[in-house]
Design a protein around this motif. Structure first.
Motif, short mmCIF file in Angstrom:
data_model
loop_
_atom_site.label_atom_id
_atom_site.label_comp_id
_atom_site.label_asym_id
_atom_site.label_seq_id
_atom_site.Cartn_x
_atom_site.Cartn_y
_atom_site.Cartn_z
N ASN A 147 13.31 2.52 -4.72
CA ASN A 147 14.57 3.40 -4.99
C ASN A 147 15.35 3.47 -3.59
N TYR A 196 20.10 -1.41 -7.59
CA TYR A 196 20.97 -0.49 -7.74
C TYR A 196 22.40 -1.01 -8.05
N GLN A 236 18.58 4.51 -11.50
CA GLN A 236 19.14 3.28 -12.13
C GLN A 236 18.46 3.18 -13.74
N GLY A 264 17.11 0.67 -2.87
CA GLY A 264 17.94 -0.07 -3.71
C GLY A 264 17.50 -1.39 -4.53
#
Length: 491
Positions: free
Chosen positions: A437, A199, A216, A440
């Motif tokens: 996710n 991220y 992203q 990150g």
């Protein structure tokens, strides 16, 4: 001459520099392939005029010896990236025929490096979906089929058009976005490579937002090397995006083929799910053996909060979506359905403009953010997210370089097969990908074999923050052992 649409990006790049063929020839070959493959519904907008102009400009630069890193390479762009002067809809009726007056940072960097735009690729509406069946333009058809069957399969989602187009030879590479697995899951379903970078590695500016703390951008490609080449062009600091990280972009391609000797690879025990298909379990074990044979060491690790990742994700993502999608109100741009007053106009426009899945997520998100529920749901989900991130940090602190997991709980399924009566059934497709996710982290999906019906299966590697290079090195080991997968042409 080799079929120009089956070349890897690295091979096409080198052949263009040697003048084995021109950028215009390469582009024409892909435009012809796109025309023949419309049954796949991968593109929602073909841009042949722009492609030819960009290819001619690339040929001039190649002739002068001024080639950029992607000079003359034809790419497909997910319809979530704003492209100046070219319709961008996020595959939703609510954006109508919206034509952005600006270019997203990611695509601007690809054009800066000489790439050619073939068109805009289909995706789930506002990137909300795991099968590319929620698109206002209809579902994408996976170029892969089960052996002995003509049933149409999903390519995965939300970046299904990108995965299908790369697998079917309708572009050399493509852009995607990944909020909970939307690059890695379709890559696994289509037998190609897809990476969700850390991220902040790629700018989100000019990309239609779904969930801002999770979204992203990343590339789809036929090989690990190709994905590394594309990611280098897509990455970099952007002052227009406050979440974009200001750190140098490594030469990712240089990491491909690097030794993985002595690396510690974590095998998270929580990913061994009840009822996991035996072929997924077997594939996972085989992937570990390949890495071991290349000199890596396998260690069992624990990520105890994994079981809370999916429920926490489906609170955080809809909450951010409800906030981000408030801007689509029929006032300034996109679809407008008249009403007796401004409130009714908002209601009519949003009711008609958004599809069922998007409406569902907006309502969930609005509910969890509402007074009295914010602490019980959203705040609690954010705390769980912190714990998920800490699980990974603890493993990396013990010297683990990366983790190996399955990419998906199954191979591609049929169009209309899942999620009809129970949306949760569809959400479970993201079980192996959402943790990445939430924390990150970077994650890559690499094709690793086929199931009993001849469909591709992928493995996922999860890396330390901003250490995509290790993922490319490890991914290359799996790719070399498994070999490249190509669908038999039926379209």
């Amino acid at each position: 001459m080799t079929d120009l649409t089956s070349l890897t990006l690295a091979d096409a790049r080198d052949a263009l520099k040697r003048k084995s063929f021109s950028a215009s020839e390469l582009t024409e070959a892909h435009l012809a392939a796109m025309e023949k493959a419309r049954v796949l519904n991968a593109y929602v907008l073909e841009t042949p005029d722009e492609a030819r102009m960009m290819a001619q400009a690339a040929d001039i630069r190649l002739g002068k010896g001024e080639a950029g890193p992607l000079e003359g390479i034809p790419l497909g762009i997910k319809d979530l990236f704003a492209t100046k002067g070219v319709r961008t809809t996020a595959c939703s009726k609510i954006l109508g025929n919206f034509v952005p007056p600006y270019e997203s940072t990611v695509t601007a960097q690809l054009w800066r490096d000489g790439a050619v735009m073939l068109g805009k690729l289909n995706n789930d509406e506002f990137a909300m979906g795991s099968s590319n069946e929620t698109s206002a333009f209809g579902p994408v058809v996976n170029p892969w089929r089960r052996e002995g069957s003509e049933a149409k399969l999903v390519p995965g989602g939300s970046s299904g058009g990108s995965a299908a187009a790369v697998a079917a030879g309708l572009c050399v590479g493509a852009t995607g976005t990944d909020t909970g697995g939307s690059i890695r899951q379709p890559a696994a379903f289509a037998g190609i490579t897809g990476i969700k970078p850390t991220y902040g590695r790629c700018s989100r500016w000019g990309t239609v937002a779904f969930a801002s703390s999770l979204d992203q951008a990343g590339p789809f490609a036929r090989t690990v090397r190709d994905a590394a080449i594309l990611l280098r062009s897509m990455s970099g600091h952007d002052p227009k995006d406050t979440t974009s990280v200001d750190r140098p972009v490594p030469d990712f391609e240089a990491a491909v083929g690097r030794s993985v000797k002595g690396m510690k690879i974590g095998i998270p025990k929580e990913y061994r799910l009840d009822g996991m298909p035996a072929e997924i379990e077997k594939l996972w074990g085989r992937g570990g053996e390949w890495l071991k044979a290349a000199g890596a060491e396998l260690v069992e690790v624990s990520l105890p909060h994994t079981k809370y990742a999916l429920p926490a994700y489906y609170i955080v993502a809809p909450a951010e979506a409800s906030s981000n999608l408030a801007r689509y109100d029929g006032v300034r741009y996109g679809l407008r359905v008249p009403g007796r007053n401004v409130i009714e106009m908002y209601e009519n426009s949003r009711a008609e403009g958004f599809g069922a899945e998007v409406r569902r997520r907006i309502m969930i998100g609005t509910y969890v953010l509402s007074a009295g529920y914010y602490d019980a749901y959203y705040l609690r989900a954010q705390k769980v997210r912190t714990l998920i991130k800490k699980d990974f940090e603890d493993c990396f602190a013990k010297g683990v370089h990366a983790m190996l997991t399955p990419a998906t709980p199954s191979a591609a399924f049929g169009i209309g097969e899942k999620g009809g009566a129970d949306p949760v059934e569809m959400y479970l497709n993201d079980i192996f990908t959402v943790t990445v996710n939430m924390a990150g982290l970077p994650g890559i999906a690499v094709p690793a074999g086929k199931d009993a019906q001849g469909l591709p299966l992928g493995l996922q590697l999860i890396g330390r923050p901003f250490d995509e290079e290790t993922l490319f090195s490890l991914g290359e080991v799996i790719e070399q052992a498994a070999g490249r997968l190509t669908p038999a042409k039926w379209w």
